[in-house]
Write an enzyme that holds these catalytic residues in place. Structure first.
Site, PDB file in Angstrom:
ATOM      1  CE  LYS A 233      62.508  59.209  16.296  1.00 41.77           C
ATOM      2  NZ  LYS A 233      61.623  58.865  15.174  1.00 41.77           N
TER       3      LYS A 233
ATOM      4  CE  LYS B 200      64.749  56.087  16.225  1.00 39.17           C
ATOM      5  NZ  LYS B 200      63.659  56.202  15.281  1.00 39.17           N
TER       6      LYS B 200
HETATM    7  C1  PBG Z   1      61.363  58.818  12.079  1.00 43.87           C
HETATM    8  C2  PBG Z   1      62.323  57.728  12.367  1.00 43.87           C
HETATM    9  C3  PBG Z   1      63.658  57.942  12.661  1.00 43.87           C
HETATM   10  C4  PBG Z   1      64.252  56.692  12.784  1.00 43.87           C
HETATM   11  C5  PBG Z   1      63.254  55.731  12.613  1.00 43.87           C
HETATM   12  N1  PBG Z   1      62.054  56.400  12.344  1.00 43.87           N
HETATM   13  C6  PBG Z   1      64.401  59.180  12.942  1.00 43.87           C
HETATM   14  C7  PBG Z   1      64.325  60.303  12.037  1.00 43.87           C
HETATM   15  O1  PBG Z   1      64.478  60.198  10.812  1.00 43.87           O
HETATM   16  O2  PBG Z   1      64.103  61.395  12.554  1.00 43.87           O
HETATM   17  C8  PBG Z   1      65.708  56.506  13.026  1.00 43.87           C
HETATM   18  C9  PBG Z   1      66.246  55.137  12.985  1.00 43.87           C
HETATM   19  C10 PBG Z   1      67.725  55.051  12.837  1.00 43.87           C
HETATM   20  O3  PBG Z   1      68.457  56.079  12.821  1.00 43.87           O
HETATM   21  O4  PBG Z   1      68.201  53.921  12.749  1.00 43.87           O
HETATM   22  N2  PBG Z   1      60.069  58.604  12.389  1.00 43.87           N
END
Ligand code: PBG
Length: 338
Positions: free
Chosen positions: A206, A260
Site C-alpha cells: 500500500k 493499492k
Molecule cells: C486506510 C484506507 C485507505 C483506503 C482504504 N482504507 C487509504 C487512506 O485513507 O489512507 C483508500 C481507498 C480508496 O481510496 O478508494 N486504511
C-alpha cells in the site's frame, strides 16, 4: 519468380500482425485475457441510521448507505454474480478517539453491517478492513502517541479487532494499516479464537498515494487527518521494497495479496504475482475512479469503455481480481455484452 509485392513485405518478410486482428472472430480467438464478474470485489461505504443513500461528492455514482440499504445492494451484487463486497464505515464523529477504541466494539457499524449482510445474503463474501482510521480522531490507521504511530500496540489492537470482525461473520480480514508484523499477529489471534477458516487478504503493498482523497471524504477522515501516512505506507518510488514487504506477509500467513492503488502500480502487480504465485488483487482506488468519472462526465472520454479497459489491464498485469467502485457497472455491462 515470386515478386515482393510492396515495400511493407520487404520489411516484414510477410510477418503481418494484422492477420489475427482482421475480424471479430479472429480477435476473439487470440484474445489472451478476459474480465469476468468473478474478478470483481465491490467496496462499499456504510453510514449509521436507516433508509439512507447519500452520494459521495467526489465519486459520482457512489453512495454511502445505511446497513438496511447495504443489504439490498449486496443482494443486487450477489444476483449479478459479484463474489464479494469490502465494507468501509463512516463512523459517528463522537465515537472516534485517539486510539480508535470503538474498533473493538462488537456492535460497531462495520460489524453490524457484516452481521446483516451475512444473514440476508449468505452467498456473498464479506471482506472487512481492520485499520483504525475510521475510528481515530486524527484519521491515522494506528494509535498516535507523541506524534508517532506506534507499531506494536496498534498490531495488538488490530488483531483483537480482527477476531471481533470474524465473530461478526467476516469471511476475509483485510488489514490496510501497514504496521509491521500484523499479518502474523492477526493469523495467530484468529486461529486462537477458532477462526481457522477466516482468510487474510493483506494490503501488502500500500503506497503513500495522493489517490485516496475521495475515500477519505467518504468515510469522514479527510478533514481530520493530521500530517501524512509516509511513516507507514510505502514510498511510491519503491518497487523492490514492495516485493520485500509482500514477502514478509506471505511468510506470516497471508492468503491473498493486494496492491493499492491500482493502475499507477501495474508493475508491482506483475512483480508480486510472478514472485509469489498467490492470488493478487489490485485496488482501483477512489481517486482513480474519480478521474475517470470526471472526464467521462465532461464528455472527454468514453467512461464505460475506459472503465472496461482499466479493469482488463489489471488482468493483463497478472491480477486475479480487482477491488473497484465500478464493480456494479462492470458486472451489468458484462451481463449485457459478455
Ligand atoms: C486506510 C484506507 C485507505 C483506503 C482504504 N482504507 C487509504 C487512506 O485513507 O489512507 C483508500 C481507498 C480508496 O481510496 O478508494 N486504511
Amino acid at each position: 519468380m515470386t515478386a515482393r509485392t510492396n515495400i511493407v513485405d520487404e520489411i516484414t518478410g510477410h510477418r503481418r500482425m494484422r492477420r489475427n486482428r482482421k475480424a471479430d472472430w479472429t480477435r476473439r480467438l487470440v484474445q489472451e485475457n478476459r474480465l469476468t464478474v468473478d474478478d470483481l470485489i465491490w467496496p462499499v461505504f456504510i453510514v449509521p441510521g436507516s433508509n439512507i443513500v447519500e452520494p459521495v461528492s467526489a465519486m459520482p455514482g457512489v453512495d454511502r448507505m445505511s446497513v438496511d440499504k447495504l443489504v439490498e445492494a449486496a443482494r443486487q451484487a450477489a444476483d449479478l454474480g459479484i463474489p464479494a463486497i469490502a465494507t468501509f464505515p463512516n463512523v459517528d464523529i463522537g465515537l472516534r478517539d485517539e486510539t480508535g477504541s470503538h474498533s473493538l466494539a462488537a456492535d460497531n457499524l462495520i460489524n453490524a453491517a457484516t452481521r446483516a449482510v451475512k444473514k440476508a445474503v449468505p452467498g456473498i463474501g464479506v471482506i472487512t478492513d481492520v485499520a483504525l482510521d475510521p475510528f481515530t480522531s486524527h484519521g491515522h490507521d494506528g494509535i498516535l502517541r507523541g506524534g508517532e504511530i506506534v507499531n506494536d500496540e496498534t498490531v495488538e489492537q488490530v488483531a483483537r479487532a480482527a477476531v471481533i470482525q470474524a465473530d461478526a461473520g467476516s469471511d476475509i480480514i483485510a488489514p490496510s494499516e501497514m504496521m509491521d508484523g500484523r499479518i502474523g499477529a492477526i493469523r495467530r489471534a484468529l486461529d486462537a479464537a477458532g477462526h481457522q477458516n477466516v482468510g487474510i487478504m493483506s494490503y501488502a503493498t500500500k503506497f503513500a498515494s495522493a489517490f485516496y482523497g475521495p475515500y477519505r471524504d467518504a468515510i469522514g477522515t479527510g478533514g481530520l487527518l493530521k500530517g501524512d501516512k509516509k511513516t507507514y505506507y510505502i514510498d511510491p518510488a519503491n518497487g523492490t521494497e514492495s516485493v520485500r514487504e509482500a514477502a514478509l506477509d506471505v511468510e506470516e500467513g497471508a492468503d491473498m495479496l493486494m496492491v493499492k492503488p491500482g493502475l499507477p502500480y501495474l508493475d508491482i502487480c506483475w512483480r508480486i504475482k510472478e514472485a509469489f504465485g498467490l492470488p493478487v488483487f489490485a485496488y482501483q482506488v477512489s481517486g482513480e475512479y474519480a478521474q475517470i468519472k470526471a472526464a467521462a462526465l465532461n464528455g472527454w472520454i468514453d467512461g464505460e469503455n475506459v472503465m472496461m479497459e482499466t479493469l482488463l489491464s489489471f488482468k493483463r498485469a497478472g491480477c486475479d481480481g480487482i477491488l473497484t467502485y465500478f464493480a456494479m457497472d462492470a458486472a451489468r455491462r458484462l451481463a449485457r455484452d459478455g
